[in-house]
Design a protein around this motif. Structure first.
Motif, PDB file in Angstrom:
ATOM      1  N   ASP A  35       0.813  -1.214   0.000  1.00 28.56           N
ATOM      2  CA  ASP A  35       0.000   0.000   0.000  1.00 28.56           C
ATOM      3  C   ASP A  35       0.850   1.269   0.000  1.00 28.56           C
ATOM      4  O   ASP A  35       0.331   2.357   0.219  1.00 28.56           O
ATOM      5  N   SER A  36       2.140   1.121  -0.212  1.00 33.02           N
ATOM      6  CA  SER A  36       3.002   2.297  -0.251  1.00 33.02           C
ATOM      7  C   SER A  36       3.453   2.550  -1.683  1.00 33.02           C
ATOM      8  O   SER A  36       3.492   1.640  -2.506  1.00 33.02           O
ATOM      9  N   PRO A  37       3.777   3.811  -1.986  1.00 36.87           N
ATOM     10  CA  PRO A  37       4.241   4.119  -3.338  1.00 36.87           C
ATOM     11  C   PRO A  37       5.593   3.454  -3.632  1.00 36.87           C
ATOM     12  O   PRO A  37       6.319   3.064  -2.714  1.00 36.87           O
ATOM     13  N   LEU A  38       5.911   3.349  -4.911  1.00 30.51           N
ATOM     14  CA  LEU A  38       7.152   2.675  -5.307  1.00 30.51           C
ATOM     15  C   LEU A  38       8.382   3.318  -4.687  1.00 30.51           C
ATOM     16  O   LEU A  38       9.312   2.648  -4.286  1.00 30.51           O
ATOM     17  N   TRP A  39       8.380   4.651  -4.600  1.00 31.73           N
ATOM     18  CA  TRP A  39       9.601   5.289  -4.096  1.00 31.73           C
ATOM     19  C   TRP A  39       9.858   4.924  -2.646  1.00 31.73           C
ATOM     20  O   TRP A  39      11.007   4.804  -2.235  1.00 31.73           O
ATOM     21  N   GLU A  40       8.798   4.695  -1.868  1.00 34.84           N
ATOM     22  CA  GLU A  40       9.028   4.248  -0.494  1.00 34.84           C
ATOM     23  C   GLU A  40       9.506   2.803  -0.474  1.00 34.84           C
ATOM     24  O   GLU A  40      10.297   2.413   0.372  1.00 34.84           O
ATOM     25  N   ASN A  41       9.025   2.031  -1.445  1.00 36.88           N
ATOM     26  CA  ASN A  41       9.509   0.664  -1.550  1.00 36.88           C
ATOM     27  C   ASN A  41      10.969   0.624  -1.984  1.00 36.88           C
ATOM     28  O   ASN A  41      11.682  -0.323  -1.684  1.00 36.88           O
ATOM     29  N   ARG A  42      11.391   1.658  -2.696  1.00 34.71           N
ATOM     30  CA  ARG A  42      12.797   1.747  -3.091  1.00 34.71           C
ATOM     31  C   ARG A  42      13.700   1.783  -1.855  1.00 34.71           C
ATOM     32  O   ARG A  42      14.832   1.293  -1.867  1.00 34.71           O
ATOM     33  N   ILE A  43      13.187   2.366  -0.769  1.00 31.31           N
ATOM     34  CA  ILE A  43      13.986   2.530   0.441  1.00 31.31           C
ATOM     35  C   ILE A  43      14.195   1.188   1.154  1.00 31.31           C
ATOM     36  O   ILE A  43      15.246   0.950   1.730  1.00 31.31           O
ATOM     37  N   LEU A  44      13.175   0.340   1.073  1.00 33.74           N
ATOM     38  CA  LEU A  44      13.179  -0.892   1.860  1.00 33.74           C
ATOM     39  C   LEU A  44      14.440  -1.715   1.619  1.00 33.74           C
ATOM     40  O   LEU A  44      14.723  -2.113   0.493  1.00 33.74           O
ATOM     41  N   GLY A  45      15.188  -1.962   2.681  1.00 37.35           N
ATOM     42  CA  GLY A  45      16.435  -2.709   2.562  1.00 37.35           C
ATOM     43  C   GLY A  45      17.626  -1.810   2.284  1.00 37.35           C
ATOM     44  O   GLY A  45      18.763  -2.237   2.360  1.00 37.35           O
ATOM     45  N   HIS A  46      17.367  -0.558   1.942  1.00 43.07           N
ATOM     46  CA  HIS A  46      18.448   0.374   1.623  1.00 43.07           C
ATOM     47  C   HIS A  46      18.373   1.608   2.503  1.00 43.07           C
ATOM     48  O   HIS A  46      18.910   2.660   2.157  1.00 43.07           O
ATOM     49  N   GLN A  47      17.679   1.453   3.631  1.00 39.70           N
ATOM     50  CA  GLN A  47      17.432   2.624   4.479  1.00 39.70           C
ATOM     51  C   GLN A  47      18.655   3.020   5.292  1.00 39.70           C
ATOM     52  O   GLN A  47      18.562   3.868   6.140  1.00 39.70           O
ATOM     53  N   ARG A  48      19.782   2.386   5.026  1.00 40.36           N
ATOM     54  CA  ARG A  48      20.976   2.733   5.793  1.00 40.36           C
ATOM     55  C   ARG A  48      22.045   3.395   4.935  1.00 40.36           C
ATOM     56  O   ARG A  48      23.134   3.653   5.397  1.00 40.36           O
ATOM     57  N   SER A  49      21.752   3.659   3.658  1.00 41.98           N
ATOM     58  CA  SER A  49      22.821   4.183   2.806  1.00 41.98           C
ATOM     59  C   SER A  49      22.282   5.092   1.704  1.00 41.98           C
ATOM     60  O   SER A  49      21.082   5.149   1.450  1.00 41.98           O
ATOM     61  N   ALA A  50      23.208   5.791   1.036  1.00 45.36           N
ATOM     62  CA  ALA A  50      22.863   6.639  -0.093  1.00 45.36           C
ATOM     63  C   ALA A  50      22.369   5.735  -1.229  1.00 45.36           C
ATOM     64  O   ALA A  50      22.701   4.555  -1.251  1.00 45.36           O
ATOM     65  N   PRO A  51      21.601   6.222  -2.179  1.00 42.39           N
ATOM     66  CA  PRO A  51      21.136   7.608  -2.319  1.00 42.39           C
ATOM     67  C   PRO A  51      19.894   7.924  -1.501  1.00 42.39           C
ATOM     68  O   PRO A  51      19.413   9.045  -1.513  1.00 42.39           O
ATOM     69  N   VAL A  52      19.396   6.913  -0.813  1.00 41.95           N
ATOM     70  CA  VAL A  52      18.135   7.093  -0.103  1.00 41.95           C
ATOM     71  C   VAL A  52      18.310   7.988   1.122  1.00 41.95           C
ATOM     72  O   VAL A  52      17.450   8.781   1.475  1.00 41.95           O
ATOM     73  N   MET A  53      19.475   7.862   1.751  1.00 45.34           N
ATOM     74  CA  MET A  53      19.691   8.581   3.004  1.00 45.34           C
ATOM     75  C   MET A  53      20.818   9.583   2.869  1.00 45.34           C
ATOM     76  O   MET A  53      21.821   9.325   2.196  1.00 45.34           O
ATOM     77  N   ARG A  54      20.636  10.682   3.510  1.00 47.70           N
ATOM     78  CA  ARG A  54      21.753  11.606   3.718  1.00 47.70           C
ATOM     79  C   ARG A  54      21.911  11.679   5.219  1.00 47.70           C
ATOM     80  O   ARG A  54      21.151  12.353   5.878  1.00 47.70           O
ATOM     81  N   GLY A  55      22.876  10.917   5.735  1.00 46.82           N
ATOM     82  CA  GLY A  55      22.974  10.798   7.185  1.00 46.82           C
ATOM     83  C   GLY A  55      21.745  10.068   7.685  1.00 46.82           C
ATOM     84  O   GLY A  55      21.377   9.025   7.147  1.00 46.82           O
ATOM     85  N   PHE A  56      21.079  10.623   8.655  1.00 44.75           N
ATOM     86  CA  PHE A  56      19.873   9.996   9.184  1.00 44.75           C
ATOM     87  C   PHE A  56      18.613  10.529   8.510  1.00 44.75           C
ATOM     88  O   PHE A  56      17.522  10.112   8.827  1.00 44.75           O
ATOM     89  N   ILE A  57      18.820  11.474   7.618  1.00 49.55           N
ATOM     90  CA  ILE A  57      17.674  12.129   7.000  1.00 49.55           C
ATOM     91  C   ILE A  57      17.362  11.474   5.665  1.00 49.55           C
ATOM     92  O   ILE A  57      18.250  11.222   4.852  1.00 49.55           O
ATOM     93  N   LEU A  58      16.074  11.232   5.458  1.00 46.30           N
ATOM     94  CA  LEU A  58      15.626  10.605   4.238  1.00 46.30           C
ATOM     95  C   LEU A  58      15.636  11.630   3.108  1.00 46.30           C
ATOM     96  O   LEU A  58      15.034  12.690   3.227  1.00 46.30           O
TER      97      LEU A  58
END
Lengths: 477, 367
Positions: free
Chosen positions: A325-348
């Motif tokens: 039920d989430s958009p694709l871009w949020e699914n892009r984060i899944l599993g990659h929430q600890r590194s670039a390009p998804v994250m800049r430091g702790f900020i999404l």
């Protein structure tokens, strides 16, 4: 398209070609913009599935819709329970179900809990459920996608039985050899329109496939040896004991996997492949040791292993890899929430994530309006291409691919194979688990056969036929 | 493209609008059933509710609702349900008031210290449920409900036997008064400067500012940080979250404890801004109304602010219904019908959205 009683009519086409839409219209889940549906010669207009059921159309879904903690009998009558006063008339229901099961050759114990059943038997329950509601026209949505060969045979003999009883069966699939085995007529759809209607005895699987994609077929194959000296993954005596102390789920598994090498794990489902994958990913405790690039990862968390460079394409994408039920871009984060390009430091970094999602959609031919589209709106093949693109985007050193082309169409299958080939050439080590024996033989450099949690054989794919592999899997060889 | 944006906008307001219409119909029927005119009822409520004094009380009612709703939303977003906010905020307020009266610190630090005590107590209380869930598989719904009962009895016992200040002769058991350095300044002087006149009822709690800040932090953490993403992922698909590297047990525990810590603050607006002590008159039911506020506000920072204000308005303005002989409890019917119809309306819109996207997708594929 017209379907006669007492025949099996296959509807084939790539994912997104419009098969599911046709079925949704037939089953009343969506309304047609134009045109009409005739059942036994009368025009019908379905507002919802109940109308379709009333017109004796039944659907056996790809994803089963059963209550695990109910018995078979309770599941079958759920929603149309025979009443006796205020209570449910279980006696009558049981008699009817048993008689029905016998009539159609779908024997099953009505009192067993559904959670104790295997996939093939669950499907049987689904079919009985539909028949119980008086369906004479049965729609099967990719019924074999989740079955092992033996269960497929059982299903097909059940279909024979139904056909003999004068049912009309619509069989949706993209496994063409199966279509040819079971169907009388075949309708091929591509990009929303019918491109051909043929008798199954007049065509070959190849011709059908080419009609479907409109061009040449992809082949699962790799070229040359790209294996490097570097050992990417090493398993040493890995076992998963059960808490009850009975037979280990997997037992004493050892193998080395080099960079640029594909090792195929063959086996009938439920023989420890899923557990092996979970051990490598760190989702399950094990004994023995696993090392990655010559360093032990036994004490590392799932996240740590992921970040070291272990990518994963899971067997059940909707359950294990997507937030539907989430958009694709949020699914892009899944599993990659600890590194670039998804994250800049702790900020999404939402902007960069959306841009990168668009890149994946472009490069991997994910057909959807945009990164804001909800994952649930995509067809299975497009979901899978998206997941492959997501896992490939950080170029992992090791990829665990569990049934990477299950339930996807020929086009997406070819694209995923091509990705795996390219990754292998670039030095990625790949653990490939599949129920598709041709895929296993074609894509692997080495085959390991698993039976009851143990590796029973190592085969050279170049010298192995699907038949030989199949008998090795069942322990017959 | 423009058309798309318009339809997105229409979709966004369709649900609240439909919910409002349905709930007005239901509430009107309820008033009609008592043989009174719904129009009179609404006019009286509006006239009374929009006076300055009522609006201030509305803010004072909404502030604890909002803080408690944020606490609940944290667990909703993680796929959990903390029903125990009522108990957590009660214990947080009591311990905060009791210990806050025992020491003196410079003004701002004193308030912060009291807040930290309240958060610690609320967090620990909720962590019991978190521990039971992670270690023993006990449903947090059940354990937090039971912890509510425990908190009620526990707080009464402590207040009566240990915390109450017996030096003052009063029927109302109460902790010692918190010194001035620990009292949250009222917003009234500020409002006076803006030209608002004093009203009976005691002005506006200073914690309102804190609640707004908390809402902004909540939005940011949930939507823009890794922690927030992992929390939402755990709620959206726990299995996929685990595969992606989220430690699901730790997330469950942290979400519940954090929720409890925020809940611990929800009793403070009145304690720090009005009574300056915890007494037997401490308002009950905030934690339960806040569940409705969080549901109505879709666990969204702005949505919950609007629904907290709406609930505050209904609660305060409905007191005027007595004047025209209608039971003021009618507002409970209004709250209930708003909640029910909005939950249904949002679900309908959500399904419609998915259908719409599937159609768009079909078009995109054919193109």
């Amino acid at each position: 398209m017209s379907v006669q009683a007492g025949t099996v009519h296959a509807l084939v086409g790539e994912n997104g070609a419009g098969k599911s839409t046709v079925m949704k219209i037939l089953y009343g889940m969506q309304r047609p913009d134009s045109g009409e549906i005739l059942v036994n010669g009368t025009a019908v207009h379905f507002k919802n599935p109940n109308d379709a059921i009333a017109a004796s159309i039944g659907m056996v879904h790809q994803h089963f819709m059963l209550a695990d903690n109910f018995t078979v009998l309770e599941n079958i009558i759920l929603g149309s329970e025979p009443k006796k006063g205020m209570s449910i008339d279980f006696v009558a229901a049981r008699a009817k179900v048993v008689a029905m099961a016998e009539q159609y050759g779908l024997e099953i114990d009505p009192d067993i809990l559904v959670e104790e059943l295997g996939v093939g038997q669950r499907q049987r329950v689904e079919i009985l459920k539909v028949l119980y509601r008086g369906a004479r026209i049965l729609i099967f949505d990719e019924p074999t996608a989740v079955l092992v060969p033996q269960e497929v045979d059982d299903l097909f003999s059940a279909l024979e039985g139904l056909r003999a009883q004068g049912m009309a069966i619509i069989f949706i699939s993209h496994k063409l050899d199966e279509v040819l085995r079971v169907a009388d007529d075949v309708t091929v759809v591509r990009a929303g329109s019918t491109v051909a209607e043929v008798k199954s005895k007049d065509v070959t699987a190849r011709q059908l496939a080419e009609l479907m994609v409109g061009s040449e077929l992809p082949q699962p194959s790799t070229h040359g040896v790209t294996r490097r000296d570097q050992i990417t993954l090493a398993l040493n005596d890995v076992s998963i004991p059960t808490s009850t102390g009975s037979r280990d789920l997997i037992s004493h598994i050892s193998f080395d996997l080099h960079a640029g090498e594909v090792v195929g794990i063959a086996g009938v489902e439920g023989n420890g492949q899923a557990e092996l994958v979970e051990a490598i990913l760190g989702l399950r405790d094990y004994t023995g040791s696993i090392s990655f690039n010559n360093a032990s990862i036994d004490h590392m968390s799932v996240a740590h292993r992921h970040d070291l460079g272990i990518g994963f394409i899971p067997e059940d994408r909707q359950r294990q890899a997507l937030m539907m039920d989430s958009p694709l871009w949020e699914n892009r984060i899944l599993g990659h929430q600890r590194s670039a390009p998804v994250m800049r430091g702790f900020i999404l970094d939402k902007k960069a994530t959306i841009a990168d999602t668009a890149r994946i959609m472009e490069e991997f031919d994910v057909r959807a309006p945009g990164p804001q589209t909800l994952a649930t709106a995509l067809s299975g093949g497009n979901q899978q291409k998206f997941i492959v693109g997501r896992e490939m985007s950080k170029a992992p050193a090791l990829l665990v691919a569990s049934h990477p082309t299950r339930g996807v169409d020929v086009g997406a299958q070819g694209a995923i194979w091509e990705e795996l080939r390219r990754a292998r050439e670039n030095g990625m080590a790949i653990v490939l688990i599949s129920a598709d024996l041709e895929e296993l033989i074609g894509m692997s450099d080495r085959l390991l056969v698993m039976l009851r949690g143990v590796i029973t054989a190592e085969l050279d794919p170049a010298k192995t036929t699907p038949e030989q592999l199949g008998s090795a899997m069942t322990g017959a060889a | 493209m423009k058309k798309l944006k318009l339809s997105t906008f229409l979709l966004a307001i369709a649900a609240p609008l439909a919910a409002a219409v349905v709930s007005i119909i239901i509430s009107s029927l309820a008033v009609l059933a008592t043989k009174k005119s719904p129009m009179d009822a609404y006019r009286t409520m509006w006239d009374f509710g929009t006076t300055s004094a009522s609006l201030m009380q509305m803010l004072n009612t909404a502030t604890p609702y909002y803080i408690a709703a944020i606490a609940i939303a944290i667990t909703f977003r993680a796929g959990l349900f903390n029903i125990g906010v009522e108990g957590q905020l009660r214990l947080g307020a009591m311990f905060g008031a009791y210990f806050g009266a025992m020491f003196a610190l410079p003004p701002v630090f004193h308030i912060i210290a009291i807040m930290l005590i309240a958060m610690t107590i609320g967090g620990l209380w909720a962590a019991i449920a978190g521990y039971l869930k992670v270690k023993r598989g006990v449903s947090e719904v059940i354990s937090t409900i039971m912890l509510n009962s425990l908190a009620g009895g526990f707080s009464s016992y402590l207040l009566a036997n240990h915390f109450a200040d017996l030096t003052t002769a009063s029927n109302n058991l109460s902790t010692k008064e918190i010194p001035a350095s620990g009292q949250f300044p009222n917003l009234m002087p500020l409002l006076n400067k803006l030209g608002v006149e004093d009203q009976p009822g005691g002005g506006v709690y200073g914690m309102l500012i804190f609640a707004i800040a908390l809402g902004i932090i909540f939005w940011f953490v949930i939507n823009r940080t890794r922690f927030g993403f992992e929390l939402r992922a755990s709620g959206a698909n726990p299995i996929a979250a685990r595969v992606s590297g989220v430690n699901s047990k730790r997330m469950t525990f942290v979400a519940l404890a954090l929720s409890g810590a925020i809940a611990g603050l929800a009793g403070l607006p009145a304690v720090l801004g009005d009574t300056h002590a915890f007494n037997m008159g401490f308002r009950t039911g905030i934690g339960f109304s806040a569940i409705a506020v969080a549901l109505l506000g879709r666990n969204n920072a702005v949505g919950m602010a609007i629904s907290a204000l709406l609930f505050g308005f209904l609660e305060v303005s409905s007191r005027s219904l007595e004047l025209i002989d209608i039971a003021p409890e009618t507002y409970v019917i209004m709250q209930g019908s708003i909640l029910l119809s909005s939950v249904i309306a949002y679900e309908v819109v959500r399904r419609y959205k998915i259908t719409l996207q599937s159609k768009e997708l079909a078009k995109a594929v054919q193109a």
